[in-house]
Scaffold this motif. Structure first.
Motif, PDB file in Angstrom:
ATOM      1  N   ARG A  57      22.822 117.938 -52.374  1.00  0.00           N
ATOM      2  CA  ARG A  57      22.752 116.721 -53.035  1.00  0.00           C
ATOM      3  C   ARG A  57      24.029 116.466 -53.866  1.00  0.00           C
ATOM      4  N   GLU A  58      24.446 117.522 -54.644  1.00  0.00           N
ATOM      5  CA  GLU A  58      25.525 117.265 -55.444  1.00  0.00           C
ATOM      6  C   GLU A  58      26.725 116.869 -54.742  1.00  0.00           C
ATOM      7  N   LEU A  63      30.735 112.964 -52.792  1.00  0.00           N
ATOM      8  CA  LEU A  63      31.468 112.301 -51.522  1.00  0.00           C
ATOM      9  C   LEU A  63      31.041 110.933 -51.700  1.00  0.00           C
ATOM     10  N   ALA A  64      30.027 110.698 -52.256  1.00  0.00           N
ATOM     11  CA  ALA A  64      29.518 109.092 -52.228  1.00  0.00           C
ATOM     12  C   ALA A  64      30.627 108.729 -53.543  1.00  0.00           C
ATOM     13  N   TYR A  76      19.245 105.092 -46.706  1.00  0.00           N
ATOM     14  CA  TYR A  76      19.760 105.993 -45.788  1.00  0.00           C
ATOM     15  C   TYR A  76      20.782 106.602 -46.676  1.00  0.00           C
ATOM     16  N   THR A  77      21.398 107.828 -46.316  1.00  0.00           N
ATOM     17  CA  THR A  77      22.555 108.284 -46.621  1.00  0.00           C
ATOM     18  C   THR A  77      23.442 108.514 -45.297  1.00  0.00           C
ATOM     19  N   PRO A 164      40.937 111.554 -51.758  1.00  0.00           N
ATOM     20  CA  PRO A 164      40.181 112.015 -50.450  1.00  0.00           C
ATOM     21  C   PRO A 164      40.113 110.899 -49.241  1.00  0.00           C
ATOM     22  N   ARG A 165      39.795 109.660 -49.566  1.00  0.00           N
ATOM     23  CA  ARG A 165      39.575 108.528 -48.655  1.00  0.00           C
ATOM     24  C   ARG A 165      40.820 108.498 -47.850  1.00  0.00           C
ATOM     25  N   LEU A 166      41.969 108.463 -48.523  1.00  0.00           N
ATOM     26  CA  LEU A 166      43.226 108.135 -47.801  1.00  0.00           C
ATOM     27  C   LEU A 166      43.531 109.551 -46.946  1.00  0.00           C
ATOM     28  N   ALA A 167      43.118 110.807 -47.370  1.00  0.00           N
ATOM     29  CA  ALA A 167      43.074 111.888 -46.482  1.00  0.00           C
ATOM     30  C   ALA A 167      42.306 111.741 -45.127  1.00  0.00           C
ATOM     31  N   LEU A 168      40.917 111.095 -45.470  1.00  0.00           N
ATOM     32  CA  LEU A 168      40.098 111.080 -44.093  1.00  0.00           C
ATOM     33  C   LEU A 168      40.684 109.951 -43.177  1.00  0.00           C
ATOM     34  N   LEU A 169      41.079 108.526 -43.926  1.00  0.00           N
ATOM     35  CA  LEU A 169      41.386 107.769 -42.957  1.00  0.00           C
ATOM     36  C   LEU A 169      42.879 107.986 -42.168  1.00  0.00           C
TER      37      LEU A 169
END
Length: 229
Positions: A57-58, A63-64, A76-77, A164-169
């Motif tokens: 959960r942590e 990540l959220a 939802y998650t 992190p979001r840049l890396a993902l996308l």
């Protein structure tokens, strides 16, 4: 068995379990093991990761915070499911933040840091020239060195919120086989040369202008259907 001798070296930092879990989940999101829009089930994650519910959960909460997971209380998650326009916007904004970090860092790099950055960027350029896959760990190390040299807590926070979001996308299309090796090689060579020459303006400009050179890649990503329309 010989008795270990004490040294003056500080002990290696002990990583928190939540950070280990976060790293595993982040890697699974990047490479598509956890798919866009996939709902997350605590019990399944606990069984997969072999840990208790608390570090899971942590890790999900972190990540959220980084816009990699969507949480709707009592509903939802799930892993984010970006649109194509969000993908393009994230690249554009992310590279702008990256350029600010590099512009601050390049004049402050030590000789050792500069040599390592140049070596790593040269290795990336050669890998792309050979048609090889992107080595994410190399790029992560390059940016660690830039952040160390920049010595700016404000830029560090801004980067940690965007990276992190840049890396993902940016990486998801690469894991899906959508890579323009020639463009990637040219970019790494230009950045390498600017860092080697200590030219902060040229280094930042090479990054800032890069999204405008990626239209062919953007078109290929759209055609592949990696992101929602």
């Amino acid at each position: 068995m010989p008795i270990p001798q004490l040294t003056d070296q500080p002990p290696a930092p002990r990583r928190l379990l939540r950070d280990v879990v976060y790293d595993k989940m982040f890697a699974a999101i990047i490479d598509g093991t956890l798919e866009f829009g996939e709902r997350l089930n605590d019990e399944q994650l606990v069984a997969w990761l072999g840990v208790s519910r608390t570090p899971v959960r942590e890790a999900i909460a972190k990540l959220a915070d980084q816009a990699l997971v969507d949480i709707e209380a009592n509903r939802y998650t799930r892993i984010v499911d970006p649109t194509y326009d969000e993908f393009v916007d994230t690249i554009d904004v992310g590279y702008g933040v990256w350029a600010m970090v590099v512009e601050r860092a390049v004049p402050k790099l030590s000789d050792a840091q500069r040599a390592e950055v140049v070596r790593l960027l040269d290795a990336r350029a050669k890998a792309f020239a050979a048609g090889e896959a992107d080595d994410v760990t190399t790029l992560v190390r390059v940016n660690e060195l830039f952040l160390e040299a920049a010595r700016s807590s404000s830029l560090a926070r801004l980067w940690s919120n965007n990276a992190p979001r840049l890396a993902l996308l940016a990486q998801r299309p690469i894991f899906s086989g959508v890579v323009h090796h020639d463009e990637a090689r040219a970019f790494n060579e230009a950045l390498r040369d600017a860092v080697r020459d200590g030219d902060a303006a040229a280094a930042a400009e090479s990054i800032r202008l890069q999204p405008g050179r990626l239209q062919g890649w953007f078109d290929a990503v759209r055609e592949a259907g990696i992101y929602r329309a």
